[in-house]
Design a protein around this motif. Sequence first.
Motif, PDB file in Angstrom:
ATOM      1  N   ALA A 140       0.835  -1.203   0.000  1.00 44.42           N
ATOM      2  CA  ALA A 140       0.000   0.000   0.000  1.00 44.42           C
ATOM      3  C   ALA A 140       0.867   1.249   0.000  1.00 44.42           C
ATOM      4  O   ALA A 140       0.522   2.266   0.622  1.00 44.42           O
ATOM      5  CB  ALA A 140      -0.920  -0.007   1.209  1.00 44.42           C
ATOM      6  N   VAL A 141       2.003   1.193  -0.731  1.00 41.98           N
ATOM      7  CA  VAL A 141       2.908   2.334  -0.849  1.00 41.98           C
ATOM      8  C   VAL A 141       3.087   2.638  -2.335  1.00 41.98           C
ATOM      9  O   VAL A 141       3.250   1.736  -3.170  1.00 41.98           O
ATOM     10  CB  VAL A 141       4.270   2.030  -0.200  1.00 41.98           C
ATOM     11  CG1 VAL A 141       5.232   3.204  -0.414  1.00 41.98           C
ATOM     12  CG2 VAL A 141       4.109   1.745   1.295  1.00 41.98           C
ATOM     13  N   ALA A 164      -5.741  12.124  -1.740  1.00 40.98           N
ATOM     14  CA  ALA A 164      -6.577  11.120  -2.397  1.00 40.98           C
ATOM     15  C   ALA A 164      -5.956  10.732  -3.728  1.00 40.98           C
ATOM     16  O   ALA A 164      -5.095  11.439  -4.266  1.00 40.98           O
ATOM     17  CB  ALA A 164      -7.981  11.668  -2.605  1.00 40.98           C
ATOM     18  N   ALA A 165      -6.397   9.608  -4.232  1.00 44.92           N
ATOM     19  CA  ALA A 165      -5.891   9.182  -5.541  1.00 44.92           C
ATOM     20  C   ALA A 165      -6.271  10.213  -6.597  1.00 44.92           C
ATOM     21  O   ALA A 165      -7.424  10.625  -6.687  1.00 44.92           O
ATOM     22  CB  ALA A 165      -6.451   7.815  -5.902  1.00 44.92           C
ATOM     23  N   GLY A 166      -5.271  10.668  -7.416  1.00 49.92           N
ATOM     24  CA  GLY A 166      -5.511  11.676  -8.452  1.00 49.92           C
ATOM     25  C   GLY A 166      -5.210  13.081  -8.019  1.00 49.92           C
ATOM     26  O   GLY A 166      -5.245  14.005  -8.856  1.00 49.92           O
ATOM     27  N   ASP A 167      -4.920  13.319  -6.759  1.00 50.93           N
ATOM     28  CA  ASP A 167      -4.582  14.675  -6.301  1.00 50.93           C
ATOM     29  C   ASP A 167      -3.218  15.075  -6.866  1.00 50.93           C
ATOM     30  O   ASP A 167      -2.278  14.269  -6.945  1.00 50.93           O
ATOM     31  CB  ASP A 167      -4.525  14.759  -4.784  1.00 50.93           C
ATOM     32  CG  ASP A 167      -5.899  14.768  -4.140  1.00 50.93           C
ATOM     33  OD1 ASP A 167      -6.902  14.833  -4.891  1.00 50.93           O
ATOM     34  OD2 ASP A 167      -5.975  14.683  -2.888  1.00 50.93           O
ATOM     35  N   ARG A 188      -4.793   6.683  -2.424  1.00 56.58           N
ATOM     36  CA  ARG A 188      -5.226   7.481  -1.273  1.00 56.58           C
ATOM     37  C   ARG A 188      -4.306   7.145  -0.098  1.00 56.58           C
ATOM     38  O   ARG A 188      -4.033   5.985   0.188  1.00 56.58           O
ATOM     39  CB  ARG A 188      -6.669   7.132  -0.922  1.00 56.58           C
ATOM     40  CG  ARG A 188      -7.195   7.760   0.350  1.00 56.58           C
ATOM     41  CD  ARG A 188      -8.594   7.288   0.625  1.00 56.58           C
ATOM     42  NE  ARG A 188      -9.056   7.758   1.923  1.00 56.58           N
ATOM     43  CZ  ARG A 188      -8.842   7.125   3.082  1.00 56.58           C
ATOM     44  NH1 ARG A 188      -8.179   5.980   3.082  1.00 56.58           N
ATOM     45  NH2 ARG A 188      -9.312   7.630   4.209  1.00 56.58           N
ATOM     46  N   GLY A 189      -3.814   8.154   0.566  1.00 50.86           N
ATOM     47  CA  GLY A 189      -2.929   7.899   1.697  1.00 50.86           C
ATOM     48  C   GLY A 189      -2.300   9.160   2.252  1.00 50.86           C
ATOM     49  O   GLY A 189      -2.873  10.252   2.175  1.00 50.86           O
ATOM     50  N   THR A 190      -1.100   8.990   2.811  1.00 47.98           N
ATOM     51  CA  THR A 190      -0.375  10.078   3.466  1.00 47.98           C
ATOM     52  C   THR A 190       0.984  10.225   2.791  1.00 47.98           C
ATOM     53  O   THR A 190       1.659   9.230   2.499  1.00 47.98           O
ATOM     54  CB  THR A 190      -0.189   9.784   4.964  1.00 47.98           C
ATOM     55  OG1 THR A 190      -1.472   9.598   5.561  1.00 47.98           O
ATOM     56  CG2 THR A 190       0.531  10.920   5.655  1.00 47.98           C
ATOM     57  N   ASP A 206      13.658   9.025 -10.333  1.00 47.68           N
ATOM     58  CA  ASP A 206      13.590   9.669  -9.020  1.00 47.68           C
ATOM     59  C   ASP A 206      12.166   9.581  -8.445  1.00 47.68           C
ATOM     60  O   ASP A 206      11.186   9.698  -9.180  1.00 47.68           O
ATOM     61  CB  ASP A 206      14.014  11.130  -9.122  1.00 47.68           C
ATOM     62  CG  ASP A 206      15.460  11.304  -9.549  1.00 47.68           C
ATOM     63  OD1 ASP A 206      16.254  10.376  -9.262  1.00 47.68           O
ATOM     64  OD2 ASP A 206      15.779  12.329 -10.165  1.00 47.68           O
ATOM     65  N   ALA A 207      12.093   9.378  -7.149  1.00 49.00           N
ATOM     66  CA  ALA A 207      10.794   9.396  -6.456  1.00 49.00           C
ATOM     67  C   ALA A 207      10.579  10.782  -5.910  1.00 49.00           C
ATOM     68  O   ALA A 207      11.161  11.196  -4.900  1.00 49.00           O
ATOM     69  CB  ALA A 207      10.773   8.369  -5.342  1.00 49.00           C
ATOM     70  N   ALA A 208       9.752  11.535  -6.617  1.00 51.23           N
ATOM     71  CA  ALA A 208       9.478  12.903  -6.164  1.00 51.23           C
ATOM     72  C   ALA A 208       8.674  12.899  -4.861  1.00 51.23           C
ATOM     73  O   ALA A 208       8.901  13.727  -3.962  1.00 51.23           O
ATOM     74  CB  ALA A 208       8.747  13.657  -7.254  1.00 51.23           C
ATOM     75  N   PHE A 209       7.751  11.933  -4.726  1.00 51.64           N
ATOM     76  CA  PHE A 209       6.933  11.786  -3.518  1.00 51.64           C
ATOM     77  C   PHE A 209       6.748  10.293  -3.232  1.00 51.64           C
ATOM     78  O   PHE A 209       6.756   9.464  -4.137  1.00 51.64           O
ATOM     79  CB  PHE A 209       5.550  12.432  -3.692  1.00 51.64           C
ATOM     80  CG  PHE A 209       5.599  13.912  -3.910  1.00 51.64           C
ATOM     81  CD1 PHE A 209       5.550  14.791  -2.845  1.00 51.64           C
ATOM     82  CD2 PHE A 209       5.671  14.424  -5.209  1.00 51.64           C
ATOM     83  CE1 PHE A 209       5.577  16.161  -3.069  1.00 51.64           C
ATOM     84  CE2 PHE A 209       5.707  15.794  -5.423  1.00 51.64           C
ATOM     85  CZ  PHE A 209       5.662  16.665  -4.348  1.00 51.64           C
ATOM     86  N   VAL A 210       6.508   9.993  -1.935  1.00 53.48           N
ATOM     87  CA  VAL A 210       6.120   8.644  -1.517  1.00 53.48           C
ATOM     88  C   VAL A 210       4.830   8.776  -0.724  1.00 53.48           C
ATOM     89  O   VAL A 210       4.762   9.509   0.288  1.00 53.48           O
ATOM     90  CB  VAL A 210       7.199   7.952  -0.667  1.00 53.48           C
ATOM     91  CG1 VAL A 210       6.705   6.579  -0.209  1.00 53.48           C
ATOM     92  CG2 VAL A 210       8.499   7.832  -1.435  1.00 53.48           C
ATOM     93  N   VAL A 211       3.831   8.088  -1.173  1.00 56.46           N
ATOM     94  CA  VAL A 211       2.518   8.107  -0.521  1.00 56.46           C
ATOM     95  C   VAL A 211       2.217   6.704   0.001  1.00 56.46           C
ATOM     96  O   VAL A 211       2.390   5.715  -0.737  1.00 56.46           O
ATOM     97  CB  VAL A 211       1.412   8.574  -1.490  1.00 56.46           C
ATOM     98  CG1 VAL A 211       0.052   8.562  -0.790  1.00 56.46           C
ATOM     99  CG2 VAL A 211       1.725   9.969  -2.031  1.00 56.46           C
ATOM    100  N   ALA A 212       1.779   6.618   1.242  1.00 60.39           N
ATOM    101  CA  ALA A 212       1.493   5.312   1.852  1.00 60.39           C
ATOM    102  C   ALA A 212       0.097   5.320   2.453  1.00 60.39           C
ATOM    103  O   ALA A 212      -0.335   6.325   3.071  1.00 60.39           O
ATOM    104  CB  ALA A 212       2.519   4.984   2.919  1.00 60.39           C
ATOM    105  N   ASP A 213      -0.568   4.217   2.280  1.00 58.40           N
ATOM    106  CA  ASP A 213      -1.874   4.028   2.937  1.00 58.40           C
ATOM    107  C   ASP A 213      -1.603   3.443   4.320  1.00 58.40           C
ATOM    108  O   ASP A 213      -1.267   2.250   4.467  1.00 58.40           O
ATOM    109  CB  ASP A 213      -2.741   3.102   2.099  1.00 58.40           C
ATOM    110  CG  ASP A 213      -4.122   2.907   2.712  1.00 58.40           C
ATOM    111  OD1 ASP A 213      -4.399   3.518   3.778  1.00 58.40           O
ATOM    112  OD2 ASP A 213      -4.922   2.135   2.138  1.00 58.40           O
ATOM    113  N   LEU A 214      -1.729   4.252   5.353  1.00 59.23           N
ATOM    114  CA  LEU A 214      -1.410   3.840   6.729  1.00 59.23           C
ATOM    115  C   LEU A 214      -2.594   3.201   7.446  1.00 59.23           C
ATOM    116  O   LEU A 214      -2.497   2.912   8.646  1.00 59.23           O
ATOM    117  CB  LEU A 214      -0.904   5.051   7.521  1.00 59.23           C
ATOM    118  CG  LEU A 214       0.346   5.744   6.955  1.00 59.23           C
ATOM    119  CD1 LEU A 214       0.722   6.929   7.836  1.00 59.23           C
ATOM    120  CD2 LEU A 214       1.502   4.766   6.831  1.00 59.23           C
TER     121      LEU A 214
END
Length: 372
Positions: A140-141, A164-167, A188-190, A206-214
Motif C-alpha cells: 500500500a505504498v 486522495a488518488a488523483g490529487d 489514497r494515503g499520506t 527519481d521518487a518525487a513523492f512517496v505516498v502510503a496508505d497507513l
Amino acid sequence: MKPLASVWIFMISIALPLSGVSINAQAQQTEHNDHEHEQAQEGETHNEEKHGEHEGHGEEENHGERESDHQAHGEGEEAHNEAGGGAHEEHGGHEGHEEQGASVDPETLRALGGEVKVAGPGKVSQTVSLPGEVRLNKEAVAQVSPRYPAQIVDVSARIGDSVAAGDTLAVGESSQTLQRFPLKSLIRGTVIDRSATLGEQIQPTDAAFVVADLSTLWVDIALYPRQVGRVETGQPVRLSTAFGPEPVNARIDYLDPMVSEQLRTGLARVYLDNTSGQWRPGMFIEAEVTLAETQAEVVVPHTAVIEYQGREVVFVREGERWHPRPVTLGAKDRDQVVIRSGLASGEQYVAKGGFTLKADLLKSEFESGHNH
C-alpha cells in the motif's frame, strides 16, 4: 528334861501366831499385788479400747478427708471441664462466626466496582511471547515520479499531508518540450516522503513523492528456532507496546518460508488494521502468540482468586452471604485460571472485588475480638 520341853513348847506357841501374821501379811500382799495386776490389765484393756476408738476415729477422719479431697478434685475437674467447655464453646462460636461469611449485597458490591459471575466452562491458552516491529504495508505504498526528465515548477504537497488518488502533488516542466504536466498521487494515503523541491531537475527514476496508505500496516514477528515449527497461520496473537496504543488481538496472516541466513530466525506477519491511526511504523511490539488452548469445566479470571488466611480462595454465594471458599488451581494464562476443585459450575462467585469482602470479614473478626 521337862523344863527344856516346856521351853520348846513355849517358843513354838509364840512362833505360830507370828507366822500366821507373816502368812496373812504375805497373803494380803499377794492379794494386793493380784489386785494391782488385774487393775493394770483392765487399764491396758481400757487403753487398747480407747486406742482402737482413737484409731477408728482417725481412720474415719482420714477417710472423710480423702472423700473431701476426692470431692474437691471432682469439683475441680468439673470446674475445669466447665472452663474448657466454655472455651470450646467460645472457639466453636468463633468458627461459627467465620462460617457466617461477608454480608455485602451484590448491588453494593457492584457499586464499589465489583463484578459477580456464574461459574462455567472456558479455555486457557498456552502462549509464547515474541518480539516484533510495526512496518509499512509495502503493498500500500506508491512512489510519484515524472515520465520524462523535468524541472519542478510548482509544489503543492508536504510530508504528512493526506491525499486522495488523483490529487496533484507538484507540477513539472519537460526539459525537452517545455510542456508542463502534473505529478499526481496514485493512491489514497499520506505523503511520507518528498524529494521534489521547487526548480529541481528530476529524472523518471527519481521518487518525487512517496505516498502510503497507513490504514493497514505490517507487524513482523521474529520466530526463534524452537518456535518456527510451532507457529502457524491463523493462530491468535495479542499485540502490545510498552508505550502507545492499547493492545489488540489479531491472527497470524503470513509465514515466511525462508529463514534468515544471518539471524537464523523465521518471520511471522500480521496485517494490522490501523484505521484509528494510533499505530506507527517503527514501533517495537510484543507479540503473545497462542500455541494451544485447553478446555476446562470451570475457568475464572485471576481477579477472582485472592489470598485469605494463608489460602487461595474464591468468594462464593451461599444463601445471603459470600463465603471464602478454598480452591485448587490448574492451568492458567495471562487472564484466566482453571479451578480444579472448590467451585462448581453454576455457582455464583465474585469475579472482581473480593478484597472488599475480605475487608468486611476482617472487620467483623476485629469487632468480635477474634482477630487472628
